[in-house]
Design an enzyme around this catalytic site. Structure first.
Site, short mmCIF file in Angstrom:
data_model
loop_
_atom_site.label_atom_id
_atom_site.label_comp_id
_atom_site.label_asym_id
_atom_site.label_seq_id
_atom_site.Cartn_x
_atom_site.Cartn_y
_atom_site.Cartn_z
N HIS A 125 -5.93 -0.42 -0.04
CA HIS A 125 -6.52 -1.53 -0.82
C HIS A 125 -7.85 -1.99 -0.24
CE1 HIS A 125 -2.94 -1.86 -3.22
NE2 HIS A 125 -2.18 -2.21 -2.20
N ASP A 162 1.95 5.63 -2.96
CA ASP A 162 2.34 4.23 -2.74
C ASP A 162 2.56 3.59 -4.11
OD1 ASP A 162 2.00 1.92 -0.39
OD2 ASP A 162 1.55 1.19 -2.41
N HIS A 164 1.74 0.84 -5.21
CA HIS A 164 0.57 0.07 -5.67
C HIS A 164 -0.63 1.01 -5.83
CE1 HIS A 164 3.18 -2.72 -3.33
NE2 HIS A 164 2.98 -3.47 -4.40
N ASP A 249 7.09 2.32 -0.85
CA ASP A 249 7.53 1.10 -1.53
C ASP A 249 7.95 1.32 -2.98
OD1 ASP A 249 4.85 1.64 -1.94
OD2 ASP A 249 4.13 -0.31 -1.27
#
Ligand SMILES: [Zn+2]
Length: 311
Positions: A125, A162, A164, A249
């Protein structure tokens, strides 16, 4: 041998009190790996700090300087409360970014066949000039930029599983046709980016592949996306190196997602990427830890992932 890069700083970095991105994540992984049969296939390597010029390939020099100059006694909030720096954070972030480059060089030199970097803080991120979503420096992007600019590779693929979307990584290579960025992620979800319509820009058009998945997706949906979209995209691109933004995740037990992957999905996903790497680039893979917030699911999944790399 499979490289397993680690450093005490990745345990000491504290992202804030009672934060989900906790030292317990790496502690649980290390405890599991130590007693796992896969340990005998691993070469444990202490991560080295990134050189400033490696960081500056993807980050604003002023941002790099600002992070490395932080001297902190109390936690400092870098991004709306979810990304926090403490005393060892600058050094931990610098080593996390260095680990990917170090692992990639060892793989290129033939010293190890592939590698997993057990790093904290995570990276995908982090933007050019700001920390975001528990990430300080964009570890995987620093590794990719090193491979194309430092080592002269022409085609490097990043597969980001991931849960996200890796907004930072996407932005850093959005106009770059040397780095193929493929992300499979829950959508809509944090950070809000990653729609299927974002496919790159300028000469990078077609070199960003987003595979947004509805909440509730599991092994069947993910493995279909790997077989029907990700592996064919890699076949078209013919990477000289594959990097994995390995967040765990999307696991069914994870508190930060609505996905329901089982641990064994991570084995199959790893084996598919390993077969692709063997087909295109002599098996060269460097995988870097991103998210994964249920301690038990994380330890299970990383053990499975590393064991699959080692098969
Ligand atoms: Zn994540």
């Amino acid at each position: 041998m499979i490289g397993f890069l680690r450093h005490e700083l990745f345990i000491r970095h504290l992202a804030g009190y009672n934060h989900v991105e906790s030292p317990a994540r790496v502690e649980a992984i290390l405890a599991r790996i130590k007693k796992s049969p896969v340990a005998s296939s691993l070469s444990f390597i202490e991560a080295e700090p990134a050189k400033i010029e490696w960081l500056e390939r993807v980050h604003d020099p002023k941002y790099v300087k600002g992070i490395l100059a932080l001297e902190i006694d109390e936690p400092v909030v870098l991004d709306w409360g979810d990304t926090v720096a403490t005393r060892v954070t600058p050094a931990a972030a610098r080593h996390a970014a260095g680990a990917g480059v170090q692992a990639a060089r060892l793989v290129l030199d033939g010293k190890i066949s592939s590698a997993f970097c057990c790093v904290r803080p995570p990276g995908h991120h982090a933007e050019r000039n700001r920390a975001m979503g528990f990430c300080i420096f964009n570890n995987i992007a620093v590794a990719a930029a090193h491979l194309v600019e430092g080592e002269g590779l022409k085609r490097v693929a990043i597969v980001d599983w991931d849960v996200h979307h890796g907004n930072g990584t996407e932005n850093m290579f959005i106009e770059d046709d040397r780095v193929l960025y493929i992300s499979i992620h829950q959508y809509p979800h944090y950070p809000g980016t990653g729609s299927a319509g974002t496919i790159g820009a300028g000469k990078g058009t077609g070199y960003t592949v987003n595979l947004p998945m509805a909440s509730g997706a599991g092994d069947r949906e993910y493995l279909a996306a790997f077989r029907n979209r990700i592996i064919p995209a890699l076949d078209d691109f013919m990477p000289e190196f594959i990097l994995i933004s390995a967040g765990f995740d999307a696991h069914g037990d994870d508190p930060l997602s609505g996905m329901v992957l089982t641990t064994s999905a991570f084995r199959t996903m790893t084996l598919l990427l390993k077969a692709s790497a063997e087909k295109h680039c002599g098996g060269r893979i460097v995988s870097m830890l991103e998210g994964g917030y249920d301690i038990h699911a994380l330890a299970d999944s990383v053990e499975t992932h590393v064991a699959a790399l080692a098969t």
